[in-house]
Design a protein around this motif. Structure first.
Motif, PDB file in Angstrom:
ATOM      1  N   HIS A 112       0.826  -1.205   0.000  1.00 50.87           N
ATOM      2  CA  HIS A 112       0.000   0.000   0.000  1.00 50.87           C
ATOM      3  C   HIS A 112       0.865   1.261   0.000  1.00 50.87           C
ATOM      4  O   HIS A 112       1.948   1.288   0.587  1.00 50.87           O
ATOM      5  N   THR A 113       0.343   2.298  -0.631  1.00 48.94           N
ATOM      6  CA  THR A 113       1.083   3.557  -0.726  1.00 48.94           C
ATOM      7  C   THR A 113       1.398   4.148   0.643  1.00 48.94           C
ATOM      8  O   THR A 113       2.446   4.758   0.836  1.00 48.94           O
ATOM      9  N   SER A 114       0.513   3.974   1.602  1.00 46.89           N
ATOM     10  CA  SER A 114       0.752   4.529   2.936  1.00 46.89           C
ATOM     11  C   SER A 114       1.953   3.876   3.606  1.00 46.89           C
ATOM     12  O   SER A 114       2.633   4.501   4.427  1.00 46.89           O
ATOM     13  N   LEU A 115       2.226   2.629   3.255  1.00 43.61           N
ATOM     14  CA  LEU A 115       3.407   1.959   3.794  1.00 43.61           C
ATOM     15  C   LEU A 115       4.674   2.537   3.156  1.00 43.61           C
ATOM     16  O   LEU A 115       5.691   2.732   3.834  1.00 43.61           O
ATOM     17  N   VAL A 116       4.604   2.835   1.876  1.00 47.50           N
ATOM     18  CA  VAL A 116       5.738   3.466   1.199  1.00 47.50           C
ATOM     19  C   VAL A 116       6.029   4.824   1.821  1.00 47.50           C
ATOM     20  O   VAL A 116       7.186   5.201   2.035  1.00 47.50           O
ATOM     21  N   GLU A 123      13.699  -0.113   5.031  1.00 46.73           N
ATOM     22  CA  GLU A 123      12.567  -0.709   5.739  1.00 46.73           C
ATOM     23  C   GLU A 123      11.544  -1.270   4.759  1.00 46.73           C
ATOM     24  O   GLU A 123      10.960  -2.333   5.000  1.00 46.73           O
ATOM     25  N   LEU A 124      11.320  -0.569   3.659  1.00 47.18           N
ATOM     26  CA  LEU A 124      10.403  -1.072   2.644  1.00 47.18           C
ATOM     27  C   LEU A 124      10.908  -2.391   2.078  1.00 47.18           C
ATOM     28  O   LEU A 124      10.126  -3.326   1.844  1.00 47.18           O
ATOM     29  N   GLN A 125      12.213  -2.512   1.875  1.00 48.76           N
ATOM     30  CA  GLN A 125      12.759  -3.770   1.393  1.00 48.76           C
ATOM     31  C   GLN A 125      12.539  -4.886   2.413  1.00 48.76           C
ATOM     32  O   GLN A 125      12.282  -6.034   2.034  1.00 48.76           O
ATOM     33  N   ALA A 126      12.621  -4.573   3.701  1.00 45.70           N
ATOM     34  CA  ALA A 126      12.360  -5.581   4.727  1.00 45.70           C
ATOM     35  C   ALA A 126      10.917  -6.077   4.651  1.00 45.70           C
ATOM     36  O   ALA A 126      10.645  -7.272   4.830  1.00 45.70           O
TER      37      ALA A 126
END
Length: 290
Positions: A112-116, A123-126
């Motif tokens: 989801h965009t909010s996670l990005v 962190e996104l890669q994790a």
């Protein structure tokens, strides 16, 4: 991201699988024909529904579309020695990610965009690596069932209601155990336990505005305090009451687990490419939230 990542060629799920995941999976495997029923009766319906929904509603990441995020996916797959799935970005205000790979056809991850917005690239890669962990461990059949029980019962009624009544407790226990394994996959890719713990901290109480103000060391101390306060019978009862209906373990416990595993010889051996011999007892295929 680190300049040099250790690529774990030959990595198998049994090299990093959490013992609670193994135990819970074996328990589900004792249910007669569960794997066959979910794969053959529910798998095609769920796979087609969610795949078409994401094709129509998400942005497919590639070397031409959001290439920086695509690089995170490519490297994570190289580290875990895993074939690359599709990755979609979807507009959604709820920070979340999930994976589908029911029948081995076109597995994909959705973020989801909010996670990005909330996370750093590391962190996104994790998060992506956590989802890849579900693919690496072939969690799909049981994850599909769990999602039908908890998240999609209304769309598949009356199947969802019947499944929820008979399998909810056992399925939720297995899902929570599987999450510990996939957190380990996230650590194997990030190769920094603080990155994984930071993701969990931000999912617990973060926002784009608050994230830079959060103290990771204080969050890890909070996780240790939770354990210390719940050693007695009452504390254990409270922990079980808190988690019995959750699809994920409490974030502080996940942070504690990954912090402890990062200090084990097993983790060190994996990064030094001392891969163990294994017996492949994995289940096949699905999707699950981060």
């Amino acid at each position: 991201m680190a300049d040099q990542k250790v690529f774990l060629h030959g990595l198998k799920s049994e090299h990093f699988r959490h013992p609670l995941d193994l135990q819970a999976t074996r328990s589900l495997q004792q249910i007669p024909a569960l794997d066959l029923v979910v794969r053959n009766l529910l798998g095609s319906v769920a796979e087609q529904f969610f795949y078409l929904e994401n094709i129509a509603s998400g942005i497919l990441v590639s070397d031409r579309q959001l290439p920086d995020i695509h690089k995170l996916l490519v490297e994570a797959c190289q580290v875990l020695d895993l074939e690359q799935p599709q990755l979609y970005i979807r507009q959604n205000p709820a920070p979340n990610a999930y994976t589908l790979a029911m029948r081995g056809k076109q597995p994909f991850i959705v973020v989801h965009t909010s996670l990005v917005d909330l996370l750093t690239p590391e962190e996104l890669q994790a998060v992506i690596a956590h989802e890849l962990g579900h693919l690496k461990c072939e969690h799909g059949v049981y994850l599909t069932l769990a999602n039908l029980v908890v998240l999609a019962a209304g769309q598949f009624a009356p199947w969802g209601t019947l499944l929820a009544q008979s399998l909810q407790t056992q399925m939720m226990e297995w899902v929570r155990c599987a999450e510990f394994t996939c957190d380990r996959a996230a650590l194997l890719v990030s190769q920094d336990p603080r990155v994984v713990a930071s993701v969990l901290m931000k999912l617990t109480g973060g926002s784009p505005a608050l994230a830079p103000l959060l103290n990771l060391d204080a969050f890890l101390d909070q996780a240790r305090s939770y354990d210390q306060m719940s050693q007695g019978d009452l504390g254990q009862l409270l922990k079980e009451a808190q988690t019995s209906q959750l699809t994920h373990p409490l974030p502080v416990l996940r942070a504690r687990e990954i912090d402890q595993w990062a200090q084990t010889q097993t983790y060190s051996d994996l990064l030094e490419r001392r891969l163990m011999r294994y017996d492949d007892q994995a289940t096949k295929g699905g999707w699950r939230n981060w």
